[in-house]
Design a protein around this motif. Structure first.
Motif, PDB file in Angstrom:
ATOM      1  N   GLY A 126      23.046 -67.591 -31.131  1.00  0.00           N
ATOM      2  CA  GLY A 126      22.093 -66.941 -30.230  1.00  0.00           C
ATOM      3  C   GLY A 126      20.668 -67.249 -30.629  1.00  0.00           C
ATOM      4  O   GLY A 126      19.888 -67.745 -29.828  1.00  0.00           O
ATOM      5  N   HIS A 127      20.320 -66.954 -31.866  1.00  0.00           N
ATOM      6  CA  HIS A 127      19.002 -67.358 -32.367  1.00  0.00           C
ATOM      7  C   HIS A 127      18.925 -68.879 -32.332  1.00  0.00           C
ATOM      8  O   HIS A 127      17.969 -69.452 -31.807  1.00  0.00           O
ATOM      9  CB  HIS A 127      18.802 -66.820 -33.777  1.00  0.00           C
ATOM     10  CG  HIS A 127      17.520 -67.262 -34.418  1.00  0.00           C
ATOM     11  ND1 HIS A 127      16.283 -66.975 -33.877  1.00  0.00           N
ATOM     12  CD2 HIS A 127      17.285 -67.983 -35.552  1.00  0.00           C
ATOM     13  CE1 HIS A 127      15.346 -67.501 -34.650  1.00  0.00           C
ATOM     14  NE2 HIS A 127      15.914 -68.120 -35.665  1.00  0.00           N
ATOM     15  N   THR A 128      19.914 -69.526 -32.902  1.00  0.00           N
ATOM     16  CA  THR A 128      20.171 -70.950 -32.709  1.00  0.00           C
ATOM     17  C   THR A 128      21.676 -71.105 -32.494  1.00  0.00           C
ATOM     18  O   THR A 128      22.410 -70.124 -32.485  1.00  0.00           O
ATOM     19  CB  THR A 128      19.723 -71.798 -33.918  1.00  0.00           C
ATOM     20  OG1 THR A 128      20.506 -71.436 -35.066  1.00  0.00           O
ATOM     21  CG2 THR A 128      18.240 -71.591 -34.220  1.00  0.00           C
ATOM     22  N   LEU A 167      11.314 -64.533 -28.062  1.00  0.00           N
ATOM     23  CA  LEU A 167      10.559 -65.782 -27.993  1.00  0.00           C
ATOM     24  C   LEU A 167      11.167 -66.858 -28.881  1.00  0.00           C
ATOM     25  O   LEU A 167      11.095 -68.049 -28.566  1.00  0.00           O
ATOM     26  CB  LEU A 167       9.110 -65.519 -28.427  1.00  0.00           C
ATOM     27  CG  LEU A 167       8.176 -66.723 -28.560  1.00  0.00           C
ATOM     28  CD1 LEU A 167       7.947 -67.363 -27.191  1.00  0.00           C
ATOM     29  CD2 LEU A 167       6.854 -66.298 -29.188  1.00  0.00           C
ATOM     30  N   PHE A 168      11.799 -66.456 -29.986  1.00  0.00           N
ATOM     31  CA  PHE A 168      12.307 -67.409 -30.964  1.00  0.00           C
ATOM     32  C   PHE A 168      13.802 -67.678 -30.823  1.00  0.00           C
ATOM     33  O   PHE A 168      14.372 -68.427 -31.622  1.00  0.00           O
ATOM     34  CB  PHE A 168      12.014 -66.910 -32.385  1.00  0.00           C
ATOM     35  CG  PHE A 168      10.561 -66.690 -32.660  1.00  0.00           C
ATOM     36  CD1 PHE A 168       9.611 -67.629 -32.281  1.00  0.00           C
ATOM     37  CD2 PHE A 168      10.131 -65.536 -33.288  1.00  0.00           C
ATOM     38  CE1 PHE A 168       8.266 -67.430 -32.535  1.00  0.00           C
ATOM     39  CE2 PHE A 168       8.778 -65.319 -33.548  1.00  0.00           C
ATOM     40  CZ  PHE A 168       7.845 -66.278 -33.161  1.00  0.00           C
ATOM     41  N   ASN A 169      14.458 -67.051 -29.849  1.00  0.00           N
ATOM     42  CA  ASN A 169      15.904 -67.176 -29.716  1.00  0.00           C
ATOM     43  C   ASN A 169      16.292 -68.149 -28.609  1.00  0.00           C
ATOM     44  O   ASN A 169      15.703 -68.132 -27.526  1.00  0.00           O
ATOM     45  CB  ASN A 169      16.534 -65.814 -29.419  1.00  0.00           C
ATOM     46  CG  ASN A 169      16.396 -64.857 -30.580  1.00  0.00           C
ATOM     47  OD1 ASN A 169      16.346 -65.281 -31.740  1.00  0.00           O
ATOM     48  ND2 ASN A 169      16.336 -63.564 -30.289  1.00  0.00           N
ATOM     49  N   ASP A 170      17.291 -68.973 -28.868  1.00  0.00           N
ATOM     50  CA  ASP A 170      17.826 -69.835 -27.819  1.00  0.00           C
ATOM     51  C   ASP A 170      18.442 -69.002 -26.697  1.00  0.00           C
ATOM     52  O   ASP A 170      18.298 -69.320 -25.518  1.00  0.00           O
ATOM     53  CB  ASP A 170      18.895 -70.782 -28.396  1.00  0.00           C
ATOM     54  CG  ASP A 170      18.313 -71.834 -29.318  1.00  0.00           C
ATOM     55  OD1 ASP A 170      17.079 -72.012 -29.335  1.00  0.00           O
ATOM     56  OD2 ASP A 170      19.103 -72.487 -30.040  1.00  0.00           O
ATOM     57  N   ASP A 171      19.168 -67.941 -27.066  1.00  0.00           N
ATOM     58  CA  ASP A 171      19.824 -67.056 -26.107  1.00  0.00           C
ATOM     59  C   ASP A 171      19.729 -65.645 -26.675  1.00  0.00           C
ATOM     60  O   ASP A 171      20.527 -65.262 -27.538  1.00  0.00           O
ATOM     61  CB  ASP A 171      21.288 -67.478 -25.918  1.00  0.00           C
ATOM     62  CG  ASP A 171      22.024 -66.634 -24.882  1.00  0.00           C
ATOM     63  OD1 ASP A 171      21.624 -65.479 -24.640  1.00  0.00           O
ATOM     64  OD2 ASP A 171      23.033 -67.132 -24.339  1.00  0.00           O
ATOM     65  N   HIS A 172      18.745 -64.874 -26.198  1.00  0.00           N
ATOM     66  CA  HIS A 172      18.472 -63.584 -26.822  1.00  0.00           C
ATOM     67  C   HIS A 172      19.630 -62.604 -26.656  1.00  0.00           C
ATOM     68  O   HIS A 172      19.968 -61.856 -27.591  1.00  0.00           O
ATOM     69  CB  HIS A 172      17.190 -62.974 -26.249  1.00  0.00           C
ATOM     70  CG  HIS A 172      16.769 -61.725 -26.963  1.00  0.00           C
ATOM     71  ND1 HIS A 172      16.383 -61.718 -28.290  1.00  0.00           N
ATOM     72  CD2 HIS A 172      16.705 -60.433 -26.544  1.00  0.00           C
ATOM     73  CE1 HIS A 172      16.079 -60.484 -28.652  1.00  0.00           C
ATOM     74  NE2 HIS A 172      16.263 -59.686 -27.618  1.00  0.00           N
TER      75      HIS A 172
END
Length: 223
Positions: A126-128, A167-172
């Motif tokens: 999710g974050h990456t 803002l920093f997550n690929d998929d929050h």
């Protein structure tokens, strides 16, 4: 930059925007570095590692953000340590290729793997793509790997936990829902790379946070 002890056998090297963790006797007689901060921190990181520990035996990279692998080339050149990285973290391998770095990891780990030193990998996508937390099973200590931040990173009182900012997550949404993966394991200390560590009831606090998410229509514990 500063160096301090977090808990017995674990130190942190703190930079302006991120920290790295140093595990002593993990495994016995060896020094393991978890993440390497930004590229601009690399030279200073190497200097402090040489001064404080003399040598580094292993580096574990938790995921593909620059602030967690940016200093890798400096550390690899200085110490030639064993390198462990997530097998399925495309962002990480793309970044290394873009930077012209041809590091072949000694260990490409996946979710559920147990690394030397009895360190279990728990991946929370999710974050990456394959953001990985590391559970020191002998000590019930969980190293977040950016699956979670200290709540004070977001301006809240310290001592609680939050997922990384959207803002920093690929998929929050996935970054939050997949936190249930962590609740399958026991831990009584949670060490983060951003914000303050949590030493009191981190698992219960995480459970409380997930239960209170109003949008959360799916709870895997009810299935």
């Amino acid at each position: 930059m500063s160096v301090s002890n977090v808990t017995e056998g674990i130190d942190q090297v703190q930079f302006e925007h991120v920290r790295v963790l140093v595990l002593q006797d993990a495994p016995d007689g060896q020094i393991t570095l978890v993440d390497t901060a930004f590229d601009e921190n690399g030279e200073e990181l190497v200097e402090i590692l040489k001064s404080e520990y003399g040598d580094i035996d292993r580096v574990i990279i938790t995921h593909g953000d620059h602030g967690h692998h940016g200093g890798l080339s400096h550390v690899m050149e200085a110490f030639s340590p064993e390198l462990a990285m997530p097998a399925d973290e495309t962002k990480l391998y793309d970044h290394l290729e873009e930077e012209g770095l041809d590091f072949e990891p000694d260990v490409r780990y996946e979710d559920g793997d147990v690394l030397a030193g009895n360190i279990r990998v728990i991946q929370v996508p999710g974050h990456t793509e394959a953001t990985s937390a590391l559970l020191l099973e002998d000590r019930d200590i969980l190293i977040s790997g950016d699956t979670l931040d200290g709540s004070d990173r977001g301006g809240l009182p310290a001592g609680y936990l939050l997922p990384p900012p959207a803002l920093f997550n690929d998929d929050h949404r996935a970054a939050e829902l997949n936190l249930y993966n962590l609740l399958e394991y026991d831990f009584d200390t949670l060490l983060v790379f951003h914000g303050s560590h949590v030493f009191e009831d981190p698992k219960q606090k995480l459970d409380n946070f997930l239960v209170q998410r109003e949008w959360n229509e799916w709870d895997p514990r009810t299935e």
